[in-house]
Write an enzyme that holds these catalytic residues in place. Structure first.
Site, short mmCIF file in Angstrom:
data_model
loop_
_atom_site.label_atom_id
_atom_site.label_comp_id
_atom_site.label_asym_id
_atom_site.label_seq_id
_atom_site.Cartn_x
_atom_site.Cartn_y
_atom_site.Cartn_z
N SER A 191 0.82 -1.59 0.27
CA SER A 191 0.09 0.10 0.23
C SER A 191 1.01 1.19 -0.05
O SER A 191 1.70 1.56 -1.27
CB SER A 191 -0.79 0.05 1.27
OG SER A 191 -1.78 0.86 1.11
N ASP A 233 -2.77 5.85 -3.31
CA ASP A 233 -1.32 5.26 -2.80
C ASP A 233 -0.85 4.14 -3.70
O ASP A 233 -1.40 3.93 -4.43
CB ASP A 233 -1.72 5.16 -1.22
CG ASP A 233 -2.65 4.15 -1.11
OD1 ASP A 233 -3.62 4.27 -1.80
OD2 ASP A 233 -2.73 3.19 -0.38
N ASP A 290 -0.85 1.46 -3.45
CA ASP A 290 -2.31 0.27 -4.42
C ASP A 290 -3.27 0.85 -4.71
O ASP A 290 -4.17 -0.34 -5.11
CB ASP A 290 -2.65 -1.12 -3.82
CG ASP A 290 -3.22 -0.92 -2.50
OD1 ASP A 290 -2.81 0.80 -1.69
OD2 ASP A 290 -3.51 -1.46 -1.46
N ASP A 348 -6.01 2.18 -3.54
CA ASP A 348 -7.24 1.90 -2.62
C ASP A 348 -7.45 3.41 -1.57
O ASP A 348 -8.26 3.33 -1.27
CB ASP A 348 -6.79 0.43 -1.98
CG ASP A 348 -5.81 0.11 -0.16
OD1 ASP A 348 -5.07 1.42 -0.56
OD2 ASP A 348 -5.93 0.02 0.39
#
Length: 449
Positions: free
Chosen positions: A101, A238, A240, A242
């Site tokens: 992340s 960010d 990833d 999400d």
């Protein structure tokens, strides 16, 4: 054995904490727990962010799954919410995402999605960990899994997002900061397909530069770009993708609480805010709670972590929830936080109303909030320390109705987070620093022998 899973999968330093051997073992264990179906041949979707370590870790996961008889559909580099969506859309038994992340490049992580694209409950994660030490019979011959490359994964995900968009973005100029991460290709492209003029930064991943000076944890470059390009707004993901934070046309940060406030009113007006309720965490600013109350919207609060927000949303059948950090869940369109979808919905609200993002975000007034991460302390001793609890009680009496205090141990890092809100920034800072000193003195780690 200590619990392997944290609040968002298994995460740590790649090559030390997160090794190829661990990835292989986790994959074979997950195959037996999540892919156990006597009436069909199980399949799994696997994706990753562009970290260099993701190359060998995803290879280990794919090998482990196939060796355990799982047919693998490898989608390559795609955002976490895309992997969750494709897990559901393909009818896969489970999904796997390799990502840390917002963490720095040396870290990586492994998270699993159940059938339907939902994050796993704690008890299922515990079953996977237990299965790592259990003997099992490996399939042979035609029973081993096959590995397929899913070339249309990005297209399917983007098509899904376009269908969810209530209004096109024609006439808007948007800067997208992809953090050199998993959304570097799909996020700018989906904003263009939605009609926006797009300026892209932080979208040249090389395996080493993810989250390095770009993205939702480093908004400075996005703020400069929005002003330089005379854009209507900026969107930051960010690693990833999400999560999503934003910047208005004046270069001011718009955090997750403000984004949720804007989207909650949008859904309320369109009759799509289920039970007129927003789900947020205990970290959300008092200003959000006050603004929602003024507009007749109830706020349900959960522990920190988008998984807990999602659990409450599913239990109560609510449609919108999220975190101050920018994890926003629109349950009608996704099973996890989706930074690309959130950015699209926010931009769509700007386009639909003709109002600036600054004007829309002004629906809530943020209370001054100070948070300090206290390192090198025993975070697990936080709840049982009488002196710390007494200091918190004193601070709460001091603040009264003009603020609040929250101490919690991080689920992903070895730190205690001390957060204070007050009517002035100076007061919040003073109270927070006072509590930090108590935490440091009371929870200090014993020196190594």
């Amino acid at each position: 054995m200590s619990r392997l899973f944290g609040t968002d999968g298994v995460r740590g330093l790649a090559g030390v904490d997160i090794t190829a051997e661990l990835a292989l073992s986790l994959a074979t264990a997950a195959a037996r727990v999540l892919g156990d179906g006597p009436d069909h041949r199980a399949k799994a979707v696997v994706g990753r962010d562009p970290r260099a370590s993701g190359e060998f870790l995803s290879a280990a996961v794919v090998a482990g799954l196939a060796s355990a008889g799982i047919d693998v559909y490898d989608v390559g580099v795609l955002p976490t919410p895309a992997v969750a969506y494709l897990t559901a859309d393909t009818g896969a038994d489970f999904g796997v995402m390799l990502s840390a992340s917002h963490n720095a490049m040396p870290d990586n992580g492994i998270k699993f999605f159940a059938r339907g694209g939902h994050k796993l409950p704690d008890d299922v994660e515990d079953r996977i960990q237990a299965a790592m030490d259990e003997p099992w019979t490996r399939p042979t011959g035609p029973d081993v899994g096959r590995v397929h490359t899913m070339d249309d994964g990005a297209t399917r995900y983007m098509s899904h997002l376009l269908k969810a968009l209530p209004r096109r973005l024609d006439g808007l100029k948007v800067v997208v900061d992809a953090a050199h991460g998993a959304a570097s290709e799909v996020s700018p492209e989906i904003f263009r397909l939605a009609g926006a003029e797009v300026v892209t930064i932080g979208a040249r991943p090389d395996g080493l530069n993810i989250n390095d000076g770009y993205g939702s944890t480093h908004l400075e470059r996005l703020q400069v770009a929005v002003l330089a390009q005379d854009a209507d707004l900026g969107i930051a993901h960010d690693g990833d993708a999400d999560r999503c934070l934003a910047v208005d046309a004046e270069g001011t940060e718009i955090d997750g609480d403000q984004i949720m406030a804007v989207l909650a009113l949008d859904l309320l007006e369109r009759g799509q805010l289920a039970q007129d309720t927003l789900v947020a965490t205990v970290m959300s600013n008092l200003g959000l709670l006050n603004a929602m109350k003024e507009h007749g919207i109830q706020v349900e609060q959960t522990a920190v972590g988008d998984r807990y927000v999602l659990e409450r949303m599913r239990e109560g059948r609510f449609s919108l929830g999220g975190e101050q950090s920018g994890h926003v869940i629109l349950l009608e369109h996704g099973t996890t936080g989706d930074g690309v979808l959130t950015g699209l919905m926010l931009a769509s609200r700007v386009a639909a109303t003709g109002r600036s993002l600054a004007d829309l975000a002004a629906v809530m007034t943020r209370m001054p909030q100070v948070m300090i991460n206290v390192r090198d302390v025993d975070k697990n001793a936080l709840g049982g320390n009488a002196a710390v609890q007494a200091a918190v009680a004193d601070a709460e009496r001091d603040l009264g109705d003009d603020g609040r205090v929250l101490l919690r141990k991080s689920g992903t890092e070895p730190v205690v987070r001390v957060m204070v809100e007050a009517d002035t920034a100076e007061r919040a800072q003073a109270v927070c620093e006072r509590l930090v000193e108590v935490v440091r003195s009371e929870l200090a780690l014993a020196p190594a022998v």
